[in-house]
Design an enzyme around this catalytic site. Structure first.
Site, PDB file in Angstrom:
ATOM      1  N   HIS A   1       0.829  -1.207   0.000  1.00 18.61           N
ATOM      2  CA  HIS A   1       0.000   0.000   0.000  1.00 18.61           C
ATOM      3  C   HIS A   1       0.864   1.258   0.000  1.00 18.61           C
ATOM      4  O   HIS A   1       0.591   2.207  -0.727  1.00 18.61           O
ATOM      5  CB  HIS A   1      -0.898  -0.052   1.239  1.00 18.61           C
ATOM      6  CG  HIS A   1      -1.826   1.103   1.393  1.00 18.61           C
ATOM      7  ND1 HIS A   1      -2.917   1.299   0.580  1.00 18.61           N
ATOM      8  CD2 HIS A   1      -1.831   2.133   2.298  1.00 18.61           C
ATOM      9  CE1 HIS A   1      -3.566   2.388   0.960  1.00 18.61           C
ATOM     10  NE2 HIS A   1      -2.918   2.909   2.001  1.00 18.61           N
ATOM     11  N   PHE A   2       1.892   1.271   0.811  1.00 19.43           N
ATOM     12  CA  PHE A   2       2.864   2.366   0.826  1.00 19.43           C
ATOM     13  C   PHE A   2       4.056   1.926  -0.031  1.00 19.43           C
ATOM     14  O   PHE A   2       5.065   1.420   0.479  1.00 19.43           O
ATOM     15  CB  PHE A   2       3.311   2.673   2.260  1.00 19.43           C
ATOM     16  CG  PHE A   2       2.214   3.169   3.156  1.00 19.43           C
ATOM     17  CD1 PHE A   2       1.811   4.498   3.114  1.00 19.43           C
ATOM     18  CD2 PHE A   2       1.573   2.320   4.040  1.00 19.43           C
ATOM     19  CE1 PHE A   2       0.793   4.971   3.946  1.00 19.43           C
ATOM     20  CE2 PHE A   2       0.560   2.771   4.879  1.00 19.43           C
ATOM     21  CZ  PHE A   2       0.169   4.103   4.829  1.00 19.43           C
TER      22      PHE A   2
END
Length: 470
Positions: free
Chosen positions: A265-266
């Site tokens: 996600h990051f």
């Protein structure tokens, strides 16, 4: 050359807002909007890698990072309000034009900013931020229930969104290479979430997330209508957002550049070098149209577009006039599929002339570019160009200006500006067909701008090859 990162706080709408910044304040600006429960700290890798070419600005929203975190009773934690504060923040810094990098919560904040002030947006970079309901994964079942009935589902929501396991999983997702993730990424976030009042702030803000889903159709409509320059970077191991989302963006903006990364996600957690390279290249190809040019458009002006690209050669090696007036037909054709033929000669008064034949917007154009100013780093050409259309032949006036300036050792910025205006003959040509000039201009501008955007980096590459070989 990397530039030092600064850490500052300013009062915006009565709130202390913290931000990180790096790069030349006069360089093209990239505004970086962070996700949950992160802060501007997540962008530290980009500030370190791109500050030699761009002005990077990464703020913390109210309630996040080092910005003020007033209690929910005195501050409305909604995405509308966060976007308002971020708009005021850009105005405080004097950012009148910028590209946006949106990650997670940066999506709903940034889309609101873009729709409120589309004239300020140069380009859009999206990294695991959603604008389509199909992009919300299985984790959103609990979250939708919370929107529907907060009292009955708040405890489950806090586990789903804010627990230690949820915080770790948001980074790692289903990536089998967990050894590539620094545990400090989530333990630092947990320390932030453990501060007094934070759980209440984040729960209150997330209850407003349903307003983003309701706004998705408006965001999609804006994307389809405006077709912004769009780069989508997507971590495939994201546990929150579905891998179908990048293609949904491509349906809205067919020309979008999309990269699926072996990341979570990051994505900057593990792919900082690749993301920096992709963002740097994308921004090189993004036009820096001067808003004063647009505001000062003359009555007979058709289009005024300006784009930049990097030339990896020292300034002293670059000679734009020498390149232009020796450009072979094959080299010219390689700079755009619309380029047909090229040559060079002299005008009757002895000035150098470049002759270019190309197709723009379905019309065959023969450009007779005469040199009006020539210096190694700056060339201006003027042409009364022949335009051949299905309705007949006419002429327009074209001003073509190319220049370079040094950015750092061995790297220069190339600017390619093209401005076209209607000749009296052209206006008569339109009148005979009953075509209002404003209608023609509105149709012609996107085609001419797209042509300039496409040829600029290829012209830069051609100039670079000649410079390196000299």
């Amino acid at each position: 050359m990397r530039r030092a990162i600064t850490y500052r706080t300013a009062e915006v709408d009565g709130l202390p807002i913290f931000w990180r910044e790096a790069g030349d304040p006069h360089a093209p600006a990239l505004l970086l909007l962070h996700g949950l429960p992160s802060s501007s700290r997540m962008y530290q890798p980009l500030l370190e890698r791109l500050s030699g070419r761009y002005r990077l600005v990464a703020p913390d929203y109210p309630g996040f990072g080092h910005s003020a975190a007033p209690e929910p009773a005195v501050f409305p934690y909604t995405f509308d309000r966060l976007a308002e504060v971020m708009i005021r923040f850009t105005e405080h810094l004097g950012l009148s034009r910028y590209s946006l990098f949106l990650q997670d919560y940066g999506g709903p904040v940034g889309f609101r900013m873009a729709l409120a002030h589309p004239e300020r947006l140069e380009a859009l970079i999206i990294q695991n931020a959603v604008a389509h309901e199909t992009g919300l994964g299985p984790a959103w079942v609990t979250r939708r229930a919370f929107w529907a009935d907060r009292a009955a589902n708040e405890a489950a929501l806090r586990v789903n969104l804010l627990s230690p396991e949820a915080t770790r999983r948001r980074h790692v997702g289903d990536d089998p290479a967990v050894e590539h993730y620094d545990p400090d990424l989530w333990t630092d976030e947990l320390a932030f979430l453990g501060r007094p009042g934070q759980s209440d702030i984040q729960t209150k803000l997330f209850h407003d997330y349903g307003s983003n889903v309701a706004a998705y159709p408006a965001w999609q409509d804006w994307l389809r209508r405006t077709r912004p320059r769009l780069l989508v970077l997507w971590g495939r191991h994201d546990p929150s957002f579905d891998l179908s989302e990048p293609e949904a963006y491509r349906r809205d903006v067919p020309g979008a550049e999309i990269h699926i990364l072996d990341a979570g996600h990051f994505a900057l957690d593990t792919e900082a070098d690749r993301i920096a390279a992709l963002v740097g290249r994308f921004l090189q190809l993004t036009g820096n149209r001067n808003p004063t040019m647009e505001n000062d458009m003359k009555e007979d002006e058709i289009v005024d577009s300006s784009f930049t690209a990097m030339i990896h050669a020292p300034l002293e090696k670059i000679d734009i006039p020498a390149w232009c007036f020796s450009l072979s037909e094959q080299e010219y054709q390689g700079c755009s599929p619309a380029h047909l033929a090229a040559g060079f000669t002299t005008a009757p008064d002895g000035r150098r002339m470049s002759i270019n034949v190309e197709i723009i917007g379905g019309s065959l154009m023969v450009q007779h570019y005469v040199e009006t100013f020539g210096r190694k780093d700056h060339l201006i050409l003027e042409s009364v160009s022949d335009v051949f259309t299905p309705s007949g032949r006419t002429t327009i006036h074209v001003h073509w200006e190319m220049s370079v300036k040094p950015l750092e050792s061995g790297i220069c910025e190339f600017t390619n500006r093209v401005r076209s205006t209607a000749t009296p003959e052209f206006k008569t040509f339109l009148d005979r067909q009953g075509i209002p000039f404003d209608v023609f201009r509105a149709q012609r501008q996107p085609m001419s701008i797209a042509h300039n955007r496409g040829e600029t980096p290829l012209f830069a590459a051609s100039i670079e090859r000649v410079a390196i070989a000299s």
